[in-house]
Write an enzyme that holds these catalytic residues in place. Sequence first.
Site, PDB file in Angstrom:
ATOM      1  N   HIS A 199      -9.463   2.790   0.414  1.00 13.71           N
ATOM      2  CA  HIS A 199      -8.057   2.370   0.371  1.00 13.71           C
ATOM      3  C   HIS A 199      -7.820   1.467  -0.842  1.00 13.71           C
ATOM      4  CE1 HIS A 199      -4.128   1.363   1.529  1.00 13.71           C
ATOM      5  NE2 HIS A 199      -4.322   0.714   2.664  1.00 13.71           N
ATOM      6  N   CYS A 257       0.808  -1.219   0.000  1.00 18.21           N
ATOM      7  CA  CYS A 257       0.000   0.000   0.000  1.00 18.21           C
ATOM      8  C   CYS A 257       0.841   1.269   0.000  1.00 18.21           C
ATOM      9  CB  CYS A 257      -0.998   0.007   1.151  1.00 18.21           C
ATOM     10  SG  CYS A 257      -0.311  -0.395   2.755  1.00 18.21           S
TER      11      CYS A 257
END
Length: 399
Positions: free
Chosen positions: A351, A101
């Site tokens: 996200h 991420c």
Amino acid sequence: MIATKPHPRTPVIVAARRTAIGTAGRALADVPVERLAAPVLRALLDDLAARPAEASKDRLPPVADVILGNCMGPGGNVARVATLAAGLGPDVPGLTLDRQCGSGLEAITLAGSLVLAGRGDLYLAGGAESASTAPIRAWRPKRPGDPPRPYERAPFAPPPYTDPDMGVAADRVAQEAGVSRARQDAYAARSHARAVAAIEAKRFAREIVLLGGVDRDERPRAGLTPERLARLRPAYVPEAEGGTVTAGNSCGVNDGAAAVAVVPDHVRVDHGWPGLALLDWECAGSDPDRPGLGMVPAVRRLLARTGLQLDDIGAIELVEAFAGQVLACADALGLDPDRISPDGGTLALGHPWGASGALLLVRLFSRMVREDGPDLGLAAVSIGGGMGVAALVRKVPEP
């Protein structure tokens, strides 16, 4: 200490765009990852060609490369496919990287490094993720005719590390840092309220590229109060064992893309563009058993090298994968959580893993350049496997 005046080859972000962030399985569910990224790349070049009027497309430097972060895509080179889909032509290559991420932010700092090295005068960099279309993976059968075995996820770390799932790790970090369930719920509710207010005020409008008729982030929810969140049960660790992380104070699973255009400062000056100078950046390793804390050493190293304090930095955007995790990081850094993501963060907006780090810089570009906000900004993300990436930017006005 950081220089007060950009060097001619200081990398500068001069355009920043993103898609709306979709909830997996909903508005952007049928859009493959390269088609999420392609319109964002195209929009960056269109923005540069239109600002100012005398800077025509013919005068833009050639795109040296497109660098995109991606975690869960179909394999191959997503950046190359997206580059061709955006109509940039076969002469522009493409590089796809995976730092989980942190991938989108890492892609941008890599572009900055290449600009500093004099390898090119225009890079498009960011990230894209389609959780909706990511392939379902399975282990190859050991013998012909056997069914494939389920493949839950790739490991973040090998033995002897425990390699926890991210939700379990977030619970551990919150417990050890003493971050209460009530505090997590209050922070998550505030993130949603801020995002809803920003949407209503159209503060995201200039950064979002219309795709499939979708021009609004799907996840933010109005009226999501701490009292409503308190009704949810822990999602990863049983309440009897101290679990406090729930679906409500965690990020979502999302689709989206974000990217920026990076040029050396002398190109920015020639074209009369404002922008964000990439002053410095850092990637740090940390304990794989507590991956949510990875941004802490990255930010500390960055501040130590630049001689800055957090109080010197007016705009701060952090990836909020879990409320307990980001609050634990804020506490460790001595950062007032109220300063993080004033227009709502990852908990509310979503996200899309490979894009989330790039989304931070798109948000900083809007706050600092489009809205003529603070002079200094910080973006940081904690990463699965125990890593953190942080970047420091400074607003540079029109020459």
